[in-house]
Design a protein around this motif. Structure first.
Motif: not given
Length: 278
Positions: A214, A217-218, A232, A235
């Motif tokens: 995660p 990915f952010v 955020r 995600t």
């Protein structure tokens, strides 16, 4: 004869709803900030009354779910003006999980406004759209051959936007749907890896799912120009899939339409035939 006003009339659900209603002989007007038959900007109340003039039913959606000044007041304000203008039926596109969300969620306020409007209402709570793979957020990854999402092997029952549009259309035009909240999903839950495998098989493309942590990915989204708060938020929604939240199959499509929801395989076959991944 009163018309049916469709907000987001050029978007994923709105254009499908407008097409169905028009084919059935209803007088339809589409509205959006840019495009459509009429301009309706949720940030500009001066545009509301002209769009609502003559409308008997309205399809509502909140296109912006990230936090922002007065964002929670936009749909409630529009609902109040619609009722004052003589609208007698409201159908709201909400989202999975809004029932359990905190009061700060903008769709929470929208749902409360519709339910308390005093007119006929229906709330639609779809899960993740199948069309994310072919029309919006994830299309570029599919075309590039690698769809990088922090979903792990979490499974979710992707719902076809055609089903959402059909449920919305009948709710706008037929009796028996007032006061109902429909949870809309596909017929079975699959993970992203299976989803892209089905797309690969149908198209002959090489497509894989790359699972990202995660935080990675952010960071990737922020590096691509997405505001950090929105990165955020998105995600967190995908992490819900990763952790098994939202994987339940619901009967909302069948309750509303009297038939099972369309399968992901049917969606893939039709999207491939239409050249969505060409």
């Amino acid at each position: 004869m009163k018309n049916i006003l469709v907000l987001g009339g050029t978007g994923t659900t709105g254009r499908r709803i407008a097409r169905r209603l028009t084919a059935a002989g209803h007088l339809v007007r589409t509205a959006s900030r840019n495009g459509g038959d009429l301009r309706l900007d949720l940030d500009d109340p001066a545009t509301w009354a002209p769009a609502l003039d003559g409308a008997g039913a309205v399809y509502l959606l909140e296109p912006e779910v990230r936090p922002g000044p007065d964002r929670q007041e936009r749909i409630p304000g529009l609902v109040a003006e619609a009722v004052a203008a003589g609208v007698g039926r409201l159908v709201l596109l909400s989202a999975y999980g809004v029932g359990e969300a905190g009061d700060g969620h903008p769709l929470k306020a929208a749902e409360q406004a519709v339910r308390g409007s005093g007119v006929e209402w229906t709330v639609l709570r779809p899960g993740w759209f199948a069309q994310n793979f072919s029309e919006s957020f994830w299309l570029s990854g599919v075309l590039a051959g690698t769809l990088a999402l922090p979903t792990g092997d979490g499974r979710t029952p992707f719902v076809d936007a055609e089903d959402i549009a059909e449920v919305a259309a009948v709710s706008l035009t037929e009796d028996g749907h007032s006061g109902r909240t429909y949870q809309l999903t596909g017929p079975r839950a699959i993970d992203v890896a299976e989803a892209v495998d089905l797309i690969a098989t149908a198209t002959g493309r090489t497509v894989r799912h790359l699972d990202l942590e995660p935080e990675a990915f952010v960071d990737r989204m922020v590096a691509e120009g997405t505001p950090a708060d929105f990165a955020r938020l998105l995600t967190d929604l995908l992490v819900d899939v990763r952790e098994g939240r939202g994987g339940e199959v619901s009967d909302g499509v069948e309750r509303a339409l009297g038939r099972p929801p369309r399968s992901f395989e049917t969606y893939v076959a039709e999207a491939a035939a239409a050249g969505c991944w060409s």
